[in-house]
Scaffold this active site. Structure first.
Site, PDB file in Angstrom:
ATOM      1  N   CYS A 201       8.856  -9.800   4.409  1.00 54.65           N
ATOM      2  CA  CYS A 201       8.508  -9.693   5.822  1.00 54.65           C
ATOM      3  C   CYS A 201       8.363 -11.127   6.335  1.00 54.65           C
ATOM      4  O   CYS A 201       7.275 -11.553   6.737  1.00 54.65           O
ATOM      5  CB  CYS A 201       7.213  -8.903   5.999  1.00 54.65           C
ATOM      6  SG  CYS A 201       6.925  -8.612   7.738  1.00 54.65           S
TER       7      CYS A 201
ATOM      8  N   PRO B 150       0.786  -1.235   0.000  1.00 56.14           N
ATOM      9  CA  PRO B 150       0.000   0.000   0.000  1.00 56.14           C
ATOM     10  C   PRO B 150       0.823   1.293   0.000  1.00 56.14           C
ATOM     11  O   PRO B 150       0.254   2.374   0.014  1.00 56.14           O
ATOM     12  CB  PRO B 150      -0.802  -0.118   1.308  1.00 56.14           C
ATOM     13  CG  PRO B 150       0.069  -0.923   2.216  1.00 56.14           C
ATOM     14  CD  PRO B 150       0.823  -1.880   1.334  1.00 56.14           C
TER      15      PRO B 150
HETATM   16  C1  LIG Z   1       4.775  -7.084   0.684  1.00 56.87           C
HETATM   17  S1  LIG Z   1       3.603  -6.201  -0.224  1.00 56.87           S
HETATM   18  C2  LIG Z   1       4.434  -4.691  -0.521  1.00 56.87           C
HETATM   19  C3  LIG Z   1       4.394  -3.724   0.632  1.00 56.87           C
HETATM   20  C4  LIG Z   1       4.863  -2.333   0.233  1.00 56.87           C
HETATM   21  N1  LIG Z   1       6.176  -2.359  -0.365  1.00 56.87           N
HETATM   22  C5  LIG Z   1       4.856  -1.378   1.402  1.00 56.87           C
HETATM   23  O1  LIG Z   1       5.894  -1.167   2.009  1.00 56.87           O
HETATM   24  O2  LIG Z   1       3.803  -0.792   1.665  1.00 56.87           O
HETATM   25  C6  LIG Z   1       3.649  -6.959  -1.778  1.00 56.87           C
HETATM   26  C7  LIG Z   1       2.803  -6.293  -2.821  1.00 56.87           C
HETATM   27  O3  LIG Z   1       3.072  -6.920  -4.073  1.00 56.87           O
HETATM   28  C8  LIG Z   1       1.906  -6.893  -4.831  1.00 56.87           C
HETATM   29  N2  LIG Z   1       2.047  -7.871  -5.930  1.00 56.87           N
HETATM   30  C9  LIG Z   1       1.654  -9.158  -5.976  1.00 56.87           C
HETATM   31  N3  LIG Z   1       1.956  -9.694  -7.176  1.00 56.87           N
HETATM   32  C10 LIG Z   1       2.542  -8.712  -7.898  1.00 56.87           C
HETATM   33  C11 LIG Z   1       3.048  -8.631  -9.229  1.00 56.87           C
HETATM   34  N4  LIG Z   1       3.014  -9.692 -10.055  1.00 56.87           N
HETATM   35  N5  LIG Z   1       3.541  -7.455  -9.639  1.00 56.87           N
HETATM   36  C12 LIG Z   1       3.584  -6.385  -8.824  1.00 56.87           C
HETATM   37  N6  LIG Z   1       3.118  -6.399  -7.562  1.00 56.87           N
HETATM   38  C13 LIG Z   1       2.607  -7.556  -7.110  1.00 56.87           C
HETATM   39  C14 LIG Z   1       0.811  -7.209  -3.832  1.00 56.87           C
HETATM   40  O4  LIG Z   1      -0.438  -6.773  -4.320  1.00 56.87           O
HETATM   41  C15 LIG Z   1       1.300  -6.421  -2.610  1.00 56.87           C
HETATM   42  O5  LIG Z   1       0.712  -5.152  -2.610  1.00 56.87           O
END
Ligand SMILES: C[S@@+](CC[C@H](N)C(=O)[O-])C[C@H]1O[C@@H](n2cnc3c(N)ncnc32)[C@H](O)[C@@H]1O
Length: 438
Positions: free
Chosen positions: A371, A254
């Site tokens: 994480c 997010p």
């Molecule tokens: C661990 S969270 C990231 C948290 C974010 N970096 C933060 O600090 O707020 C991983 C994110 O990757 C996204 N995600 C999942 N598959 C993805 C893809 N193929 N390409 C880009 N983002 C992806 C998910 O929707 C999620 O929002």
């Protein structure tokens, strides 16, 4: 009233798969309880969720029958009663009486007999005494997991990456809810404005009791809420030496790390492109970055990049993962996750890291972040991806965070709640070799 609200929220969590934190905050906002009652509901729900697997074994032992033979709503009432009796040290007659009354009101008179009988048996022993009963016959790891309210496979995955003597502390630390940590948007707010106590490792944060929205800088978007571990891994990438050029956040939603990176990029006279697969999460990133005026956010699949290769000086790949490093903040998640959840994500994690590397300029730095401390989604992913390429060098991530003690895991950084007071974030820093172009 508090018990009834807690029961309602617990039913949503166990029956409908709701997230404890979201369901709680939504229901508490509606209930308009006093601060004291809201804290009681939170303790009832979060405490019950955290120890659920252990309580379930105790309830089965006390009832002499499996949980599957009971109505799910009755099981939830028994879980709440067990938590009051064994963890909140409520007087037995009061906790049993109030829980039987709750069962009568919310489920029906016909279940009061079983609730009363099981809770009286639960009340006959302390938690320690019950743990001795249900841990009888388990091996050391099984008993350690049970006593610290973890599924065995989660405890094993932690024991796999920590010295044996630290495992109990690491598991116990997952049972303590952290105080909210705030973070400034660099250049727009100062740590002093956040109130509370400045974080000891990150220069951007402060730990502060109470609702973050009480802080003007948070209300105005000049600060946010972010675990100190997330601040540290973003900072490590920002301060690592590399070429000039724009920065990329590949999995931005997010937007916590993107907001910190965007501010640091701006201070260095460059910009951040934030990319996120899901449109609604990309919108959250736009909201988080709006305070900087110009936000560069795209909703895109990171495995099919919407940008040219070899274009970014720094790339953050904060990939989707099991979240086993954030168990302090997600009380129910340890019982919901399965080992397959980890292995299923590995191909996506590898693909995203590969794209992150190809997106980096020669000499550019990529941060691979999870994480989670689980070996399969941390160093194994890095080793597989790096092993399949000839243009990547593994950097010593510890030297990017010299002020953080005991964070080294080979060349990687692994943070821990029991060592650092942060989530268990993993960080690998990789450099795309300047001399080789793919
Ligand atoms: C661990 S969270 C990231 C948290 C974010 N970096 C933060 O600090 O707020 C991983 C994110 O990757 C996204 N995600 C999942 N598959 C993805 C893809 N193929 N390409 C880009 N983002 C992806 C998910 O929707 C999620 O929002």
């Amino acid at each position: 009233m508090s018990r009834a609200v807690a029961f309602e929220v617990l039913r949503q969590i166990t029956g409908e798969g709701a997230y404890a934190n979201l369901a709680l905050s939504k229901r508490l906002a509606k209930a308009k309880l006093s601060a004291r009652d809201a804290a009681l509901v939170t303790e009832l729900v979060a405490g019950t969720c955290r120890a659920m697997g252990t309580y379930d074994r105790i309830i089965e032992a006390a009832a002499g029958r499996p949980l599957t033979s009971m109505q799910p709503a009755v099981v939830d009432v028994l879980r709440l009663g067990t938590h009051q009796l064994l963890a909140m040290r409520s007087p037995a007659h009061a906790a049993v009486g109030a829980t039987v009354e709750l069962a009568k009101q919310r489920i029906g008179r016909r279940v009061t007999g079983i609730v009363n009988a099981v809770l009286r048996k639960v009340a006959a022993r302390s938690l320690e005494e019950w743990l001795d009963v249900i841990a009888d016959g388990l091996d050391e790891m099984g008993a350690l997991a049970l006593r610290n309210h973890h599924p065995r496979w989660v405890a094993e995955s932690i024991a796999d990456v920590l010295p044996h003597a630290e495992v109990a502390d690491a598991l116990a630390a997952n049972n303590v809810a952290p105080t909210p940590t705030l973070v400034v948007r660099p250049g727009l707010a100062s740590v002093e404005e956040l109130g509370g106590t400045a974080t000891s490792l990150s220069p951007f944060g402060a730990v502060r009791e109470g609702a973050p929205s009480a802080v003007a800088a948070v209300r105005e978007g000049r600060a946010g809420v972010q675990d100190e571990g997330s601040q540290l891994v973003a900072w490590a990438l920002a301060r690592s030496a590399g070429p000039e050029g724009p920065w990329l956040d590949l999995c931005a939603g997010p937007g916590g790390k993107a907001a910190l990176l965007a501010g640091l990029a701006r201070e260095r006279g460059t910009m951040l492109l934030a990319s996120e697969l899901q449109e609604h999460r990309a919108q959250l990133v736009r909201n988080a970055l709006a305070v900087y005026g110009e936000a560069h956010v795209v909703a895109a699949d990171g495995t099919r990049p919407a940008w040219p290769q070899a274009a970014f000086a720094k790339v953050m790949a904060d990939v989707p993962c099991s979240g086993l490093g954030a168990l302090r903040r997600r009380p129910e998640s340890r019982w919901r996750r399965h080992p397959e959840d980890v292995t299923e994500l590995v191909p996506l994690q590898r693909a995203l890291l590969d794209v992150a590397l190809s997106s980096a300029l020669p000499g550019g730095v990529v941060a691979y972040v999870t994480c989670s401390p689980h070996r399969a989604e941390t160093r194994e992913v890095v080793e597989q991806v790096v092993g399949a390429r000839d243009d990547v060098e593994v950097l010593d991530a510890r030297s990017a965070l010299p002020e953080v003690p005991d964070a080294g895991l080979g060349p990687y950084v692994q943070l821990w709640p029991h060592r650092h007071g942060t989530d268990a974030m993993f960080l690998a820093l990789l450099r795309r070799r300047p001399e080789v172009r793919r």
